[in-house]
Design an enzyme around this catalytic site. Structure first.
Site, short mmCIF file in Angstrom:
data_model
loop_
_atom_site.label_atom_id
_atom_site.label_comp_id
_atom_site.label_asym_id
_atom_site.label_seq_id
_atom_site.Cartn_x
_atom_site.Cartn_y
_atom_site.Cartn_z
N HIS A 108 21.25 36.71 7.02
CA HIS A 108 22.29 36.70 5.93
C HIS A 108 23.57 36.95 6.74
O HIS A 108 24.00 37.18 7.64
CB HIS A 108 21.98 38.05 5.20
CG HIS A 108 22.08 39.17 5.81
ND1 HIS A 108 21.22 39.79 6.70
CD2 HIS A 108 23.05 40.31 5.89
CE1 HIS A 108 21.68 40.92 7.24
NE2 HIS A 108 22.81 41.34 6.51
N ASP A 127 26.89 39.17 5.36
CA ASP A 127 26.86 40.50 4.34
C ASP A 127 27.50 40.18 3.01
O ASP A 127 28.75 39.69 2.99
CB ASP A 127 27.73 41.61 5.19
CG ASP A 127 26.80 42.21 6.46
OD1 ASP A 127 25.50 42.19 6.24
OD2 ASP A 127 27.43 42.52 7.41
N HIS A 148 23.43 37.11 10.64
CA HIS A 148 22.81 37.75 11.50
C HIS A 148 21.65 38.59 10.70
O HIS A 148 21.26 38.19 9.72
CB HIS A 148 23.82 39.06 11.88
CG HIS A 148 24.08 39.92 10.84
ND1 HIS A 148 25.15 39.56 9.75
CD2 HIS A 148 23.56 41.22 10.29
CE1 HIS A 148 25.20 40.50 8.71
NE2 HIS A 148 24.30 41.41 9.21
N ARG A 198 27.71 52.22 9.76
CA ARG A 198 28.20 50.76 9.45
C ARG A 198 29.36 50.82 8.45
O ARG A 198 29.07 51.50 7.59
CB ARG A 198 27.15 49.93 8.75
CG ARG A 198 27.38 48.48 8.78
CD ARG A 198 26.09 47.84 7.88
NE ARG A 198 26.85 47.46 6.72
CZ ARG A 198 26.48 46.09 6.39
NH1 ARG A 198 25.84 45.36 6.82
NH2 ARG A 198 27.21 45.54 5.16
C1 SIN Z 1 23.02 44.84 8.86
O1 SIN Z 1 22.54 43.63 8.50
O2 SIN Z 1 24.06 45.21 8.77
C2 SIN Z 1 21.81 45.70 10.05
C3 SIN Z 1 22.29 45.27 11.20
C4 SIN Z 1 21.34 45.98 12.11
O3 SIN Z 1 20.51 46.74 11.77
O4 SIN Z 1 21.15 45.48 13.30
#
Ligand code: SIN
Length: 285
Positions: free
Chosen positions: A101, A103, A259, A274
């Site tokens: 995806h 974000d 990612h 995050r």
């Molecule tokens: C995410 O999609 O922000 C998570 C990425 C992760 O936990 O490595």
């Protein structure tokens, strides 16, 4: 700027490791150099940062406005920070970010960038992978590029909406996700190919989590081409992969990459902090 800032690509196209900088007290010149590297590499790995949630928010502000994201609850103490957590006893469940995806691509102004600071890691596993969407676009035939260039696609916040998996879905209980919110059903149109505001390059902008169909087409009509694009977008040669190390902070560009978090570490706790950099309406190609 100190002279020890080093930027080492981790693949020929995507990702670089940046050393010789302490982001928490970086100078303006160092941040400018990081922004240049970010435009060139799309994903930056910063070892040995160990940013607290406070410091992570302060560093995020150096790259743009901090976005408080919808449908996922931030930390009580730091509402702009999501604790990306899976506990050791949470087995055989999906986790946050476990499907390719970009974000929050369903927002009218999807975020430019995301920062993720490692806090507690499994001894092995829990890697993250990114895929370069410039390269995904550039490696398509000229004919398919011409077909895709003018198209729009419908994105929704499906997992959080009324058609989503529901409040009892087997996802990590440690992520406080909002489910069944009708506002997440809203259909937002974005270009299938977007032009990056900094690099001017064209990137594919579809993903299997939030992209429902092409505008003015049904789901069934869209599916064959979307299925092809989702498989194409994540080919191994477009990817870079991070084996997290203690203290590592990563920043990625949601305008030019997808990612995925690899969920292979059942029996171990994984915690990262995050933050999100706000974005703008995507420009058409
Ligand atoms: C995410 O999609 O922000 C998570 C990425 C992760 O936990 O490595």
């Amino acid at each position: 700027m100190r002279n020890d800032l080093e930027i080492r690509p981790v693949t020929p196209h995507l990702g670089a490791e940046v050393t010789g900088i302490r982001l928490a007290d970086a100078s303006d010149a160092e941040i400018a150099a990081v922004k240049t590297a970010f435009a060139a590499h799309g994903v930056l790995f910063f070892p040995e940062q160990r940013l607290s949630p406070d410091k992570l928010v302060a560093v995020t502000r150096r790259f743009g406005d901090v976005l408080r994201v919808p449908y996922v609850k931030g930390m009580e103490s730091h509402p702009d920070v999501i604790a990306v957590l899976k506990e050791a006893d949470e087995r055989r469940i999906s986790t946050f970010g476990g499907t390719w995806h970009s974000d929050f691509s369903f927002l009218p102004e999807p975020p430019d960038a995301t920062l993720l600071q490692a806090a507690e890691l499994p001894p092995v596993g829990g890697d993250t992978i990114w895929a370069d969407q410039y390269l995904a676009y550039e490696s398509l035939s000229a004919g398919l590029q011409r077909l895709l260039d003018p198209l729009l696609a419908v994105h929704t916040g499906w997992p959080h909406g009324t058609m989503g998996p529901g409040p009892d879905a087997a996802v990590s209980r440690s992520i406080k996700m909002v489910r069944n919110d009708p506002s997440a059903d809203r259909e937002v149109l974005h270009p299938v190919v977007r032009r990056h505001p900094v690099t001017g390059r064209k990137a594919l902008f579809v993903n299997p989590v939030y992209t429902q169909r092409f505008a003015d087409m049904s789901v069934a009509e869209s599916k064959p081409l979307l299925d092809f694009l989702h498989a194409h977008c994540t080919r191994p040669e477009f990817q870079c992969r991070l084996r997290w190390q203690d203290g590592m902070m990563v920043m990625w560009d949601n305008r030019s990459t997808l990612h995925l978090a690899i969920n292979d570490y059942d029996g171990h706790r994984r915690l990262l902090y995050r933050t999100t950099v706000a974005g703008a309406v995507p420009a058409r190609a």
